[in-house]
Design a protein around this motif. Structure first.
Motif, PDB file in Angstrom:
ATOM      1  N   ASP A 181      -9.258   0.727   0.857  1.00  0.00           N
ATOM      2  CA  ASP A 181      -9.955  -0.532   1.326  1.00  0.00           C
ATOM      3  C   ASP A 181     -11.006  -1.150   0.549  1.00  0.00           C
ATOM      4  O   ASP A 181     -11.354  -2.223   0.298  1.00  0.00           O
ATOM      5  CB  ASP A 181     -10.518   0.135   2.758  1.00  0.00           C
ATOM      6  CG  ASP A 181      -9.422   0.254   3.690  1.00  0.00           C
ATOM      7  OD1 ASP A 181      -8.603  -0.170   3.582  1.00  0.00           O
ATOM      8  OD2 ASP A 181      -9.787   1.015   4.601  1.00  0.00           O
ATOM      9  N   ASP A 217       0.713  -1.313   0.169  1.00  0.00           N
ATOM     10  CA  ASP A 217       0.170   0.017   0.085  1.00  0.00           C
ATOM     11  C   ASP A 217       0.793   1.264  -0.062  1.00  0.00           C
ATOM     12  O   ASP A 217       0.546   2.166   0.617  1.00  0.00           O
ATOM     13  CB  ASP A 217      -1.018   0.127   1.392  1.00  0.00           C
ATOM     14  CG  ASP A 217      -2.190  -0.890   0.667  1.00  0.00           C
ATOM     15  OD1 ASP A 217      -2.410  -1.300  -0.128  1.00  0.00           O
ATOM     16  OD2 ASP A 217      -2.587  -1.299   1.894  1.00  0.00           O
ATOM     17  N   LYS A 277      -1.804  -1.844  -7.484  1.00  0.00           N
ATOM     18  CA  LYS A 277      -3.178  -1.588  -7.795  1.00  0.00           C
ATOM     19  C   LYS A 277      -2.911  -0.189  -8.612  1.00  0.00           C
ATOM     20  O   LYS A 277      -2.085   0.599  -8.176  1.00  0.00           O
ATOM     21  CB  LYS A 277      -3.750  -1.157  -6.511  1.00  0.00           C
ATOM     22  CG  LYS A 277      -4.038  -2.261  -5.712  1.00  0.00           C
ATOM     23  CD  LYS A 277      -4.444  -1.673  -4.057  1.00  0.00           C
ATOM     24  CE  LYS A 277      -4.349  -2.989  -3.276  1.00  0.00           C
ATOM     25  NZ  LYS A 277      -3.250  -3.292  -3.023  1.00  0.00           N
ATOM     26  N   ASP A 306      -9.487  -3.398  -2.178  1.00  0.00           N
ATOM     27  CA  ASP A 306      -8.709  -4.709  -1.758  1.00  0.00           C
ATOM     28  C   ASP A 306      -9.971  -5.503  -1.279  1.00  0.00           C
ATOM     29  O   ASP A 306      -9.902  -6.877  -1.596  1.00  0.00           O
ATOM     30  CB  ASP A 306      -8.258  -4.140  -0.184  1.00  0.00           C
ATOM     31  CG  ASP A 306      -6.899  -3.757  -0.275  1.00  0.00           C
ATOM     32  OD1 ASP A 306      -6.138  -3.818  -1.170  1.00  0.00           O
ATOM     33  OD2 ASP A 306      -6.370  -2.915   0.502  1.00  0.00           O
TER      34      ASP A 306
END
Length: 140
Positions: A48, A10, A83, A51
């Motif tokens: 989030d 992240d 990502k 994810d």
């Protein structure tokens, strides 16, 4: 528009802001750079959701995963877990094709034996090519 590539830990690996002419004029009036911070906040808050969404589908392109006022967040997940997140207006262009071409560029960067996995991408050539595909797919 704001693009960020987020690593498996992240951590941001690459950031790019792409503005239309009207957005450039507005950005020049905004001396504090509040739009950049807003875009970073929007992308960070959508992590989030990305994810959670990535485990519920086999697709790499997750489409629009979050909305904040008139900003939309589209996401693409690589098989390695990186990502790609794009904060954009409602009609950005061909986001899926943009992400596919970006993934190809990202793989080429990772194939370099001197590239550190989850390391910040500082290549000027990568930056130039990303701007080119952004113009091609997201300008209309």
């Amino acid at each position: 528009m704001y693009l960020v590539i987020v690593g498996t830990r992240d951590n941001p690996l690459y950031e790019l802001e792409v503005y239309t002419t009207q957005q450039k004029q507005q950005q020049q009036r905004d001396a504090q750079g509040e739009q950049k911070h807003l875009n970073q906040f929007i992308a960070h808050s959508a992590l989030d959701i990305v994810d959670e969404s990535m485990w519920g589908t086999k697709e790499m392109y997750l489409k629009v995963v979050d909305r904040f006022n008139d900003h939309h967040v589209s996401s693409y997940i690589t098989p390695s877990g990186a990502k790609f997140m794009l904060v954009h207006d409602a009609q950005p262009g061909d986001v899926r094709s943009f992400f596919v071409d970006l993934h190809e560029l990202y793989i080429k960067v990772l194939l370099n034996p001197f590239t550190e996995i989850n390391g910040v991408i500082t290549s000027q050539q990568f930056d130039t090519k990303v701007k080119g595909i952004a113009r091609r797919y997201l300008s209309g």
